[in-house]
Design a protein around this motif. Structure first.
Motif, mmCIF file in Angstrom:
data_model
loop_
_atom_site.group_PDB
_atom_site.id
_atom_site.type_symbol
_atom_site.label_atom_id
_atom_site.label_comp_id
_atom_site.label_asym_id
_atom_site.label_seq_id
_atom_site.Cartn_x
_atom_site.Cartn_y
_atom_site.Cartn_z
ATOM 1 N N ASN A 299 0.814 -1.212 0.000
ATOM 2 C CA ASN A 299 0.000 0.000 0.000
ATOM 3 C C ASN A 299 0.848 1.263 0.000
ATOM 4 O OD1 ASN A 299 -2.632 1.309 0.162
ATOM 5 N ND2 ASN A 299 -2.105 1.836 2.274
ATOM 6 N N TYR A 300 2.105 1.165 0.405
ATOM 7 C CA TYR A 300 2.999 2.320 0.346
ATOM 8 C C TYR A 300 3.396 2.647 -1.096
ATOM 9 C CZ TYR A 300 3.900 1.822 5.419
ATOM 10 O OH TYR A 300 3.790 1.747 6.776
ATOM 11 N N ALA A 301 3.369 1.636 -1.964
ATOM 12 C CA ALA A 301 3.938 1.786 -3.305
ATOM 13 C C ALA A 301 2.915 1.791 -4.434
ATOM 14 C CB ALA A 301 4.948 0.659 -3.557
ATOM 15 N N LEU A 302 1.688 1.341 -4.168
ATOM 16 C CA LEU A 302 0.706 1.179 -5.241
ATOM 17 C C LEU A 302 -0.598 1.905 -4.940
ATOM 18 C CD1 LEU A 302 0.992 -2.649 -5.968
ATOM 19 C CD2 LEU A 302 2.052 -0.802 -7.268
ATOM 20 N N LEU A 303 -1.116 2.581 -5.951
ATOM 21 C CA LEU A 303 -2.517 2.988 -5.965
ATOM 22 C C LEU A 303 -3.320 1.808 -6.518
ATOM 23 C CD1 LEU A 303 -1.305 6.015 -7.858
ATOM 24 C CD2 LEU A 303 -2.816 6.492 -5.939
ATOM 25 N N HIS A 304 -4.555 1.648 -6.064
ATOM 26 C CA HIS A 304 -5.402 0.601 -6.643
ATOM 27 C C HIS A 304 -6.833 1.103 -6.749
ATOM 28 C CE1 HIS A 304 -6.259 -0.066 -2.341
ATOM 29 N NE2 HIS A 304 -7.386 -0.630 -2.751
ATOM 30 N N GLY A 305 -7.620 0.442 -7.589
ATOM 31 C CA GLY A 305 -9.006 0.835 -7.796
ATOM 32 C C GLY A 305 -9.865 -0.370 -8.123
ATOM 33 N N ARG A 306 -11.046 -0.114 -8.709
ATOM 34 C CA ARG A 306 -11.933 -1.203 -9.132
ATOM 35 C C ARG A 306 -12.678 -0.789 -10.390
ATOM 36 N NH1 ARG A 306 -17.377 -2.244 -6.055
ATOM 37 N NH2 ARG A 306 -18.019 -0.709 -7.625
ATOM 38 N N ARG A 307 -12.559 -1.620 -11.429
ATOM 39 C CA ARG A 307 -13.277 -1.379 -12.665
ATOM 40 C C ARG A 307 -14.757 -1.733 -12.500
ATOM 41 N NH1 ARG A 307 -10.412 1.940 -15.676
ATOM 42 N NH2 ARG A 307 -8.362 1.153 -16.256
ATOM 43 N N PRO A 308 -15.644 -1.061 -13.253
ATOM 44 C CA PRO A 308 -17.049 -1.475 -13.267
ATOM 45 C C PRO A 308 -17.169 -2.943 -13.658
ATOM 46 C CG PRO A 308 -16.786 0.645 -14.346
ATOM 47 C CD PRO A 308 -15.399 0.123 -14.094
ATOM 48 N N SER A 309 -18.214 -3.574 -13.151
ATOM 49 C CA SER A 309 -18.317 -5.029 -13.278
ATOM 50 C C SER A 309 -19.760 -5.464 -13.467
ATOM 51 C CB SER A 309 -17.748 -5.672 -12.003
ATOM 52 O OG SER A 309 -18.015 -7.052 -11.965
ATOM 53 N N LEU A 310 -19.917 -6.576 -14.163
ATOM 54 C CA LEU A 310 -21.190 -7.278 -14.133
ATOM 55 C C LEU A 310 -21.206 -8.191 -12.905
ATOM 56 C CD1 LEU A 310 -21.709 -8.342 -17.872
ATOM 57 C CD2 LEU A 310 -22.779 -6.433 -16.641
ATOM 58 N N PRO A 311 -22.377 -8.386 -12.291
ATOM 59 C CA PRO A 311 -22.459 -9.313 -11.161
ATOM 60 C C PRO A 311 -22.477 -10.753 -11.651
ATOM 61 C CG PRO A 311 -24.628 -8.369 -11.617
ATOM 62 C CD PRO A 311 -23.654 -7.697 -12.553
ATOM 63 N N PRO A 312 -22.165 -11.702 -10.773
ATOM 64 C CA PRO A 312 -21.729 -11.496 -9.392
ATOM 65 C C PRO A 312 -20.216 -11.252 -9.316
ATOM 66 C CG PRO A 312 -21.908 -13.829 -9.830
ATOM 67 C CD PRO A 312 -22.343 -13.136 -11.092
ATOM 68 N N ARG A 313 -19.778 -10.601 -8.281
ATOM 69 C CA ARG A 313 -18.350 -10.392 -7.997
ATOM 70 C C ARG A 313 -18.199 -10.368 -6.481
ATOM 71 N NH1 ARG A 313 -14.674 -6.292 -6.519
ATOM 72 N NH2 ARG A 313 -12.732 -6.176 -7.728
ATOM 73 N N LYS A 314 -17.340 -11.213 -5.960
ATOM 74 C CA LYS A 314 -17.107 -11.230 -4.510
ATOM 75 C C LYS A 314 -15.609 -11.234 -4.252
ATOM 76 C CE LYS A 314 -18.591 -13.359 -0.162
ATOM 77 N NZ LYS A 314 -19.374 -14.450 0.453
ATOM 78 N N VAL A 315 -15.099 -10.093 -3.809
ATOM 79 C CA VAL A 315 -13.706 -9.938 -3.450
ATOM 80 C C VAL A 315 -13.648 -9.477 -2.000
ATOM 81 C CG1 VAL A 315 -11.569 -8.686 -3.899
ATOM 82 C CG2 VAL A 315 -12.975 -9.446 -5.808
ATOM 83 N N LEU A 316 -12.877 -10.183 -1.187
ATOM 84 C CA LEU A 316 -12.740 -9.882 0.233
ATOM 85 C C LEU A 316 -11.375 -9.247 0.484
ATOM 86 C CD1 LEU A 316 -14.267 -13.167 1.709
ATOM 87 C CD2 LEU A 316 -15.433 -11.062 1.052
ATOM 88 N N VAL A 317 -11.245 -8.570 1.627
ATOM 89 C CA VAL A 317 -10.033 -7.792 1.873
ATOM 90 C C VAL A 317 -9.611 -7.905 3.335
ATOM 91 C CG1 VAL A 317 -11.311 -5.659 2.359
ATOM 92 C CG2 VAL A 317 -8.964 -5.521 1.547
ATOM 93 N N ALA A 318 -8.306 -7.813 3.555
ATOM 94 C CA ALA A 318 -7.722 -7.651 4.881
ATOM 95 C C ALA A 318 -6.680 -6.557 4.786
ATOM 96 C CB ALA A 318 -7.082 -8.955 5.375
ATOM 97 N N THR A 319 -6.648 -5.673 5.781
ATOM 98 C CA THR A 319 -5.669 -4.587 5.802
ATOM 99 C C THR A 319 -4.741 -4.807 6.989
ATOM 100 O OG1 THR A 319 -7.399 -3.272 6.905
ATOM 101 C CG2 THR A 319 -6.997 -2.832 4.585
ATOM 102 N N CYS A 320 -3.442 -4.660 6.742
ATOM 103 C CA CYS A 320 -2.437 -5.054 7.732
ATOM 104 C C CYS A 320 -1.383 -3.968 7.918
ATOM 105 C CB CYS A 320 -1.722 -6.332 7.280
ATOM 106 S SG CYS A 320 -2.830 -7.674 6.799
ATOM 107 N N LYS A 321 -0.880 -3.858 9.142
ATOM 108 C CA LYS A 321 0.192 -2.913 9.442
ATOM 109 C C LYS A 321 1.510 -3.453 8.930
ATOM 110 C CE LYS A 321 -1.993 -1.022 13.597
ATOM 111 N NZ LYS A 321 -1.867 -0.727 15.034
#
Length: 321
Positions: A299-321
């Protein structure tokens, strides 16, 4: 550091790029077909924790593909293998807690493009790593594109050297308005009660102050948060002294519920913002999600985003120190 690990082999994916000699994302697959089960993966990660951590910094994006990762519990086991500290998400995106360290990614409408950003870039404390797990890949669209942040700084300095240094010296000020009730009809519709974890205005103000925000209460019961000064670029240890484009100027400048300006109140030139938007898109890296993918982003080095999508889409996330 040359790539070598007997527990993984290097694969390929459509859309990956070579950036300054490093592949993004670096695809790691099972060393042998029979090593793709979850227990084998967890064992390999435990044996190679330090190596894997260095790999994330070196390549910025590492994609585990071809392993038997099926559900949130499996994903959580992967995260907990490393022993990284958790950091709670703070921001406008609607999200739902799924299991232990695991949350949904932004639940805003799939038809909307989530603009490129460093996670929690406006908060005093932000994640070192953002880890994403694809449980259900979208039938069309829905990519999670990312951008090497230092490339944006390099190109903006080439075209706008004086403006970049002026803004970096003065700093940035952002404002963002949140409604009084949760409203997931927008990707930025999270209510202030949910964002700050309280319905008590005084407690919300205290928590906002701890995060480096000032607050103004609006007549409709919503709130405007004010953040600044914030840097335009940042340099992080261990990343070759690169100046990362660590801001959200394009994502917030001149929007309906947000603004981005210089900390002294002066406006950022429109041509500066528009050209930056073009450069970010030109430098973006796209890949197609597959079921079971686990993507580690620095996260220090990359920007990220999300493109528009047709359903279904399931992406999960964890954020860490």
């Amino acid at each position: 550091m040359e790539f070598y690990c007997k527990d993984f082999k290097v694969g390929k994916c459509q859309g990956q790029k070579l950036v300054d000699g490093h592949t993004m994302p670096l695809v790691l697959q099972p060393s042998e077909p029979h090593n793709g089960d979850l227990d084998s993966l967890l064992g390999a990660l435990k044996r190679n924790k330090d190596w894997f951590d260095e790999l994330i910094i070196k390549n910025s994006a590492v994609l585990l593909r071809g392993f038997d990762v099926k559900k949130a519990e499996d994903f959580n086991d992967i995260i907990e293998t490393f022993g990284w500290d958790d950091i709670r998400y703070v921001g406008p995106a609607p999200r739902t807690h799924i299991y232990k360290r695991v949350w949904t990614a932004n639940e805003g409408p799939l038809s909307e493009f989530i603009y490129y950003h460093h996670e929690m870039v406006l908060i005093k404390e932000f994640p070192k790593k953002v880890v994403l797990f694809c449980e259900i890949p979208p039938p069309e669209g829905g990519e999670t594109p990312f951008v090497p942040s230092f490339k944006v700084t390099e190109r903006m300095l080439e075209e706008f050297p004086q403006e970049v240094e002026d803004i970096d010296t003065k700093g940035l000020k952002y404002t963002f308005s949140a409604p009084s009730n949760n409203n997931t009809s927008s990707m930025r519709g999270r209510g202030w009660e949910d964002a700050f974890g309280t319905s008590d205005p005084a407690e919300a103000e205290r928590r906002a102050k701890a995060l480096g925000m000032d607050m103004e209460w609006l007549p409709n019961g919503g709130v405007k948060t004010i953040l600044g000064p914030r840097p335009l670029t940042r340099v992080f240890e261990g990343r070759k002294g690169r100046r990362m484009w660590f801001n959200t100027v394009v994502g917030m400048h001149g929007k309906e519920v947000s603004s981005a300006m210089m900390a002294d109140g002066s406006e950022i030139p429109e041509k500066f913002v528009k050209r930056c938007e073009q450069i970010i898109e030109e430098e973006s890296i796209q890949f197609k999600w597959e079921a079971g993918d686990v993507l580690f982003l620095d996260n220090y080095a990359l920007l990220h985003g999300r493109r528009p999508s047709l359903p279904p889409r399931k992406v999960l996330v964890a954020t860490c120190k």
